[in-house]
Design a protein around this motif. Sequence first.
Motif, PDB file in Angstrom:
ATOM      1  N   GLU A 100      -3.785  -5.719   5.816  1.00 27.90           N
ATOM      2  CA  GLU A 100      -2.749  -6.375   5.355  1.00 27.90           C
ATOM      3  C   GLU A 100      -2.282  -5.392   3.978  1.00 27.90           C
ATOM      4  N   GLU A 101      -3.249  -4.549   3.395  1.00 25.44           N
ATOM      5  CA  GLU A 101      -2.731  -3.629   2.369  1.00 25.44           C
ATOM      6  C   GLU A 101      -2.588  -2.255   2.764  1.00 25.44           C
ATOM      7  N   TRP A 102      -2.550  -2.051   4.171  1.00 28.51           N
ATOM      8  CA  TRP A 102      -2.412  -0.710   4.636  1.00 28.51           C
ATOM      9  C   TRP A 102      -1.061   0.087   4.372  1.00 28.51           C
ATOM     10  N   THR A 103      -0.713   1.254   3.984  1.00 33.53           N
ATOM     11  CA  THR A 103       0.141   1.808   3.531  1.00 33.53           C
ATOM     12  C   THR A 103       0.641   3.146   4.396  1.00 33.53           C
ATOM     13  N   SER A 110      -8.100  -8.134   7.236  1.00 31.75           N
ATOM     14  CA  SER A 110      -7.779  -8.330   5.901  1.00 31.75           C
ATOM     15  C   SER A 110      -7.342  -7.045   5.226  1.00 31.75           C
ATOM     16  N   LYS A 162     -10.681   0.457   2.897  1.00 32.37           N
ATOM     17  CA  LYS A 162      -9.080   0.959   3.105  1.00 32.37           C
ATOM     18  C   LYS A 162      -9.326   2.348   2.746  1.00 32.37           C
ATOM     19  N   ASN A 203     -12.946  -4.841   0.541  1.00 28.66           N
ATOM     20  CA  ASN A 203     -11.584  -4.421   1.478  1.00 28.66           C
ATOM     21  C   ASN A 203     -11.114  -3.288   0.835  1.00 28.66           C
ATOM     22  N   GLN A 204     -10.855  -3.192  -0.416  1.00 31.96           N
ATOM     23  CA  GLN A 204     -10.460  -1.845  -0.964  1.00 31.96           C
ATOM     24  C   GLN A 204     -11.165  -0.474  -0.521  1.00 31.96           C
TER      25      GLN A 204
END
Length: 509
Positions: free
Chosen positions: A241-244, A238, A209, A205-206
């Motif tokens: 969910e960590e997107w900035t 998923s 991203k 996932n990282q």
Amino acid sequence: MYFFVTNKFYLQTSAIELAEIKRQQIFADLGRDSRIVEIEDSFVHPLVEERVGADRHIINMYSYFQGITSISIEEEKQVISQIFTNKTYHKYQVEETDKVNKYNLVCYQAEDNSIKLYLANGRIYYVDYFDHYGFFDKRDFYKEGKRSSSEFYGDDGRILVRQYYDDYEVPILTFYYRGADNNQSALTMIQLKFRGETNSFNDENQLIKYFLEKLVNDNKVNGEQTTFLIDRSVPQLSVLEEWTLQSAKFYFVFHSLFKDKDTIRAAYKPIPALIEKGIINGLIASTNHECEDLAKSFRLNLNQVNSIPVTYTSPVARARFESRDPNKILLVSRISEEKNIMDAIKAVVKIHKLHPKAYLNIWGYNNDDEMLELATNFIRDNNAEGYIHFCGFSNTLVHEYDTAAIQLLTSKYEAFAMALLEGQEHGVPGISYDVTYGPRNIIQDGKSGYLVRPGAIADLTNKLDYLLSNDQLRESFSNAAYDNAKRYSRDEISSLWQDFIKNNEEITN
């Protein structure tokens, strides 16, 4: 730039990826650049691009990092010779089916059993290496003649390391694994060397991203805004969910039912929080009914949900009604639990007693061995092998549609039922369960086909009997189906996407 994000294309292209290709054609008509984005590695990536007419319009994450160029089949023969340098080899097995990817593999094996080379679609797929003790140590994967990645294995058969190479066969992306329960391998670290930087990630996932961020930054350099349309929920949601980054916009496109009765499916539960955080900017569904349900279930305003069908119809030459086989019944569906092909099969077994010449052709790939076995056993037990046929997958069904008398759909649910619309496009009267969502938007009940209460096999059989018995009515339904399909013409669907693009870019500006 618009990106349509999926997992990957297969040779047996699914409805979701076909929808992306059609959407890309519309965006080109509207003067908007777009790319389909695959986040899983794909051996058939170049072949799919050629087959579906999307040459250089699909970005694969792994190919993006690797930058591998292709070589010709003639040059590839030299690669094969180099693999077997100083070794005698022979054709070992002509057909070994890869059940995951549906390839027919041809295997060449060294006389000392140290190397096995597999060809798929006439090109090197992978090469297995064995040590002098006979242990399987390494597998090299190839793309268009170039070594793309390698997997290294331990004594217990578990993967230890997977490496991806650049165009010079230098490792640039490495996955590290450790032992886990039940003799499984657990991914513990990923390292990527890209554009002069080395980055480490804890999981895929990282990595995904990071890849999507690179696409956004590439567009920034070119002075372009970025909009992602997410076509599959796993693992893309998923990742978000960590997107900035604030400089990209995301819309989620629904291709399946989003809830079971009143419970939102687990895959879609992150969506409300992502909308509240401003990461997902809106939703897209194929019907007004689903849009209303989405707004209600996710507590959204209707202006946050866009109703745009996932596909469109094209002008086709009308088949002469006399050229249709009055006994041919068509079912276009993958074999899976939710497609519920058993109800269609049971109805045809019943109808065959009234119409002994009637037969059913089932087209679609198998996605459920248990369901296929159940259906096959039922057909055998009812002596129906002579008139119910599993025809497999095909990239084009024009002849089937143009010669069919009736099309059935007995799914438990749909998001739109693309195959049903294809049937109407080719003038095939449809008899469909009135399930959520799609069939009632496509079939004009009593005019271009019939809608039947889900699970009502007796009613389905009666409607089938009525149409098979009435050539004049069937011809009327066929003509109506041709006209009905025009409601989903390329121009009509383009207009909806044009409104979406206008609103999206107004918000961006």
